[in-house]
Design a protein around this motif. Structure first.
Motif, PDB file in Angstrom:
ATOM      1  N   LEU A 189     -10.973   0.589  27.185  1.00 49.60           N
ATOM      2  CA  LEU A 189     -10.596   1.817  26.496  1.00 49.60           C
ATOM      3  C   LEU A 189      -9.592   2.666  27.288  1.00 49.60           C
ATOM      4  O   LEU A 189      -8.636   3.180  26.708  1.00 49.60           O
ATOM      5  N   THR A 190      -9.768   2.800  28.572  1.00 47.63           N
ATOM      6  CA  THR A 190      -8.826   3.585  29.375  1.00 47.63           C
ATOM      7  C   THR A 190      -7.427   2.993  29.288  1.00 47.63           C
ATOM      8  O   THR A 190      -6.441   3.712  29.065  1.00 47.63           O
ATOM      9  N   GLU A 191      -7.318   1.685  29.418  1.00 46.77           N
ATOM     10  CA  GLU A 191      -6.026   0.995  29.320  1.00 46.77           C
ATOM     11  C   GLU A 191      -5.397   1.199  27.943  1.00 46.77           C
ATOM     12  O   GLU A 191      -4.198   1.458  27.821  1.00 46.77           O
ATOM     13  N   ILE A 192      -6.194   1.088  26.895  1.00 43.32           N
ATOM     14  CA  ILE A 192      -5.693   1.252  25.526  1.00 43.32           C
ATOM     15  C   ILE A 192      -5.190   2.680  25.320  1.00 43.32           C
ATOM     16  O   ILE A 192      -4.105   2.888  24.768  1.00 43.32           O
ATOM     17  N   ARG A 193      -5.956   3.660  25.781  1.00 38.29           N
ATOM     18  CA  ARG A 193      -5.531   5.067  25.658  1.00 38.29           C
ATOM     19  C   ARG A 193      -4.230   5.318  26.437  1.00 38.29           C
ATOM     20  O   ARG A 193      -3.348   6.024  25.964  1.00 38.29           O
ATOM     21  N   GLU A 194      -4.126   4.762  27.622  1.00 42.54           N
ATOM     22  CA  GLU A 194      -2.908   4.929  28.418  1.00 42.54           C
ATOM     23  C   GLU A 194      -1.717   4.300  27.707  1.00 42.54           C
ATOM     24  O   GLU A 194      -0.617   4.862  27.686  1.00 42.54           O
ATOM     25  N   ALA A 195      -1.911   3.136  27.106  1.00 41.20           N
ATOM     26  CA  ALA A 195      -0.827   2.466  26.377  1.00 41.20           C
ATOM     27  C   ALA A 195      -0.385   3.295  25.175  1.00 41.20           C
ATOM     28  O   ALA A 195       0.795   3.303  24.817  1.00 41.20           O
ATOM     29  N   ALA A 196      -1.318   4.018  24.563  1.00 41.61           N
ATOM     30  CA  ALA A 196      -0.990   4.847  23.398  1.00 41.61           C
ATOM     31  C   ALA A 196      -0.198   6.092  23.792  1.00 41.61           C
ATOM     32  O   ALA A 196       0.457   6.694  22.936  1.00 41.61           O
ATOM     33  N   ALA A 197      -0.240   6.491  25.049  1.00 41.67           N
ATOM     34  CA  ALA A 197       0.551   7.612  25.572  1.00 41.67           C
ATOM     35  C   ALA A 197       0.482   8.850  24.670  1.00 41.67           C
ATOM     36  O   ALA A 197       1.500   9.452  24.345  1.00 41.67           O
ATOM     37  N   GLY A 198      -0.726   9.193  24.247  1.00 40.17           N
ATOM     38  CA  GLY A 198      -0.903  10.383  23.425  1.00 40.17           C
ATOM     39  C   GLY A 198      -0.781  10.149  21.930  1.00 40.17           C
ATOM     40  O   GLY A 198      -1.061  11.040  21.139  1.00 40.17           O
ATOM     41  N   GLY A 199      -0.354   8.959  21.530  1.00 41.21           N
ATOM     42  CA  GLY A 199      -0.268   8.630  20.107  1.00 41.21           C
ATOM     43  C   GLY A 199      -1.604   8.144  19.583  1.00 41.21           C
ATOM     44  O   GLY A 199      -2.574   7.986  20.329  1.00 41.21           O
ATOM     45  N   ASN A 200      -1.645   7.882  18.301  1.00 41.66           N
ATOM     46  CA  ASN A 200      -2.884   7.420  17.672  1.00 41.66           C
ATOM     47  C   ASN A 200      -3.111   5.935  17.908  1.00 41.66           C
ATOM     48  O   ASN A 200      -2.160   5.160  18.082  1.00 41.66           O
ATOM     49  N   ILE A 201      -4.375   5.559  17.871  1.00 46.30           N
ATOM     50  CA  ILE A 201      -4.809   4.171  18.015  1.00 46.30           C
ATOM     51  C   ILE A 201      -5.444   3.766  16.699  1.00 46.30           C
ATOM     52  O   ILE A 201      -6.365   4.428  16.221  1.00 46.30           O
ATOM     53  N   TRP A 202      -4.942   2.684  16.107  1.00 47.45           N
ATOM     54  CA  TRP A 202      -5.429   2.202  14.821  1.00 47.45           C
ATOM     55  C   TRP A 202      -6.292   0.971  15.046  1.00 47.45           C
ATOM     56  O   TRP A 202      -5.798  -0.078  15.462  1.00 47.45           O
ATOM     57  N   VAL A 203      -7.576   1.095  14.787  1.00 52.36           N
ATOM     58  CA  VAL A 203      -8.491  -0.038  14.852  1.00 52.36           C
ATOM     59  C   VAL A 203      -8.449  -0.694  13.480  1.00 52.36           C
ATOM     60  O   VAL A 203      -8.826  -0.097  12.474  1.00 52.36           O
TER      61      VAL A 203
ATOM     62  N   PRO B 174       0.813  -1.220   0.000  1.00 49.98           N
ATOM     63  CA  PRO B 174       0.000   0.000   0.000  1.00 49.98           C
ATOM     64  C   PRO B 174       0.846   1.270   0.000  1.00 49.98           C
ATOM     65  O   PRO B 174       1.964   1.287   0.506  1.00 49.98           O
ATOM     66  N   ASP B 175       0.289   2.298  -0.576  1.00 48.96           N
ATOM     67  CA  ASP B 175       0.890   3.622  -0.547  1.00 48.96           C
ATOM     68  C   ASP B 175       1.032   4.031   0.918  1.00 48.96           C
ATOM     69  O   ASP B 175       0.044   4.053   1.652  1.00 48.96           O
ATOM     70  N   PRO B 176       2.247   4.343   1.387  1.00 44.89           N
ATOM     71  CA  PRO B 176       2.428   4.717   2.796  1.00 44.89           C
ATOM     72  C   PRO B 176       1.568   5.911   3.219  1.00 44.89           C
ATOM     73  O   PRO B 176       1.222   6.037   4.393  1.00 44.89           O
ATOM     74  N   ASP B 177       1.190   6.767   2.276  1.00 46.59           N
ATOM     75  CA  ASP B 177       0.334   7.898   2.606  1.00 46.59           C
ATOM     76  C   ASP B 177      -1.083   7.472   2.983  1.00 46.59           C
ATOM     77  O   ASP B 177      -1.848   8.274   3.509  1.00 46.59           O
ATOM     78  N   LEU B 178      -1.434   6.224   2.687  1.00 52.11           N
ATOM     79  CA  LEU B 178      -2.763   5.734   3.032  1.00 52.11           C
ATOM     80  C   LEU B 178      -2.844   5.247   4.476  1.00 52.11           C
ATOM     81  O   LEU B 178      -3.933   5.094   5.017  1.00 52.11           O
ATOM     82  N   LEU B 179      -1.708   4.983   5.076  1.00 49.22           N
ATOM     83  CA  LEU B 179      -1.706   4.394   6.416  1.00 49.22           C
ATOM     84  C   LEU B 179      -1.749   5.477   7.487  1.00 49.22           C
ATOM     85  O   LEU B 179      -1.181   6.553   7.320  1.00 49.22           O
ATOM     86  N   PRO B 180      -2.415   5.192   8.609  1.00 48.81           N
ATOM     87  CA  PRO B 180      -2.463   6.173   9.689  1.00 48.81           C
ATOM     88  C   PRO B 180      -1.055   6.499  10.194  1.00 48.81           C
ATOM     89  O   PRO B 180      -0.165   5.645  10.187  1.00 48.81           O
ATOM     90  N   SER B 181      -0.867   7.734  10.642  1.00 47.99           N
ATOM     91  CA  SER B 181       0.449   8.141  11.135  1.00 47.99           C
ATOM     92  C   SER B 181       0.452   8.203  12.660  1.00 47.99           C
ATOM     93  O   SER B 181      -0.596   8.239  13.296  1.00 47.99           O
ATOM     94  N   GLU B 182       1.644   8.200  13.206  1.00 49.11           N
ATOM     95  CA  GLU B 182       1.860   8.327  14.655  1.00 49.11           C
ATOM     96  C   GLU B 182       1.076   7.297  15.456  1.00 49.11           C
ATOM     97  O   GLU B 182       0.567   7.589  16.540  1.00 49.11           O
ATOM     98  N   VAL B 183       0.990   6.072  14.932  1.00 46.33           N
ATOM     99  CA  VAL B 183       0.272   5.000  15.613  1.00 46.33           C
ATOM    100  C   VAL B 183       1.151   4.418  16.711  1.00 46.33           C
ATOM    101  O   VAL B 183       2.294   4.044  16.474  1.00 46.33           O
TER     102      VAL B 183
END
Length: 186
Positions: free
Chosen positions: A106-120, A35-44
């Motif tokens: 969700l709280t645990e997942i957000r904490e693990a992301a430490a301010g970064g993006n979460i890709w579902v 895939p085109d890298p521009d299609l993928l989410p950033s800062e995951v």
């Protein structure tokens, strides 16, 4: 706080995977396996997926036979897998198997992301749970020029146009790319 993004390739008729939970239809399209890298989410920082998606990728990429490939694909990203089964984990991979609902974790997942993006990454029921609790920020679809007869639909729920604001529509090779901001219910 980072965004929670659902970003996936889908068939023209709205399926994430075929009836065997396979994504092989995607890899049969020119450019589908690169895939085109521009299609993928950033800062995951964190990936979230269901068991079927995880198992298919695990097998397709041979991560159990060659665990070093996991680092090439995911680096230090954490992967949460929602499952009711005990699943294999490649050596060195930070994969966290969880049971229950998205709301419970969700709280645990957000904490693990430490301010970064979460890709579902999938599947549709998991996406639906994020929408149900008003936690999804962006819905991004790369629509492939292929159909399957049946399988896993992108979203086994209704969502009205009042919840989606189109922010991007473009083509990328043989694919059509659509990105929507998901508007909060409240």
């Amino acid at each position: 706080m980072g965004k929670i993004v659902f970003d996936a390739a889908v068939t023209l008729n709205g399926f994430l995977a075929d009836e065997n939970h396979s994504l092989q239809w995607l890899f049969e399209i020119d450019g589908g396996d690169d895939p085109d890298p521009d299609l993928l989410p950033s800062e995951v920082k964190v990936n979230v997926e269901g068991a079927n998606t995880y198992l298919w990728v695990l097998e397709h990429e041979n991560f159990m036979e060659d665990p070093s490939k996991w680092q090439t694909y995911y680096g230090d990203q954490i992967t949460y897998v929602f499952t009711h089964r005990d699943l294999p984990i490649p050596d060195g991979a930070d994969v966290r198997l969880v049971q229950g609902t998205v709301e419970q974790h969700l709280t645990e997942i957000r904490e693990a992301a430490a301010g970064g993006n979460i890709w579902v990454l999938g599947g549709g029921e998991l996406l639906g749970q994020f929408l149900d609790i008003d936690a999804l920020d962006e819905l991004a679809l790369t629509i492939a020029p292929a159909t399957v007869a049946s399988g896993a639909p992108i979203l086994p729920r209704a969502i009205g146009s009042d919840r989606l604001k189109l922010v991007e529509a473009r083509h990328s090779g043989p694919f059509a790319r659509l990105r929507y901001e998901v508007l909060k219910q409240n």
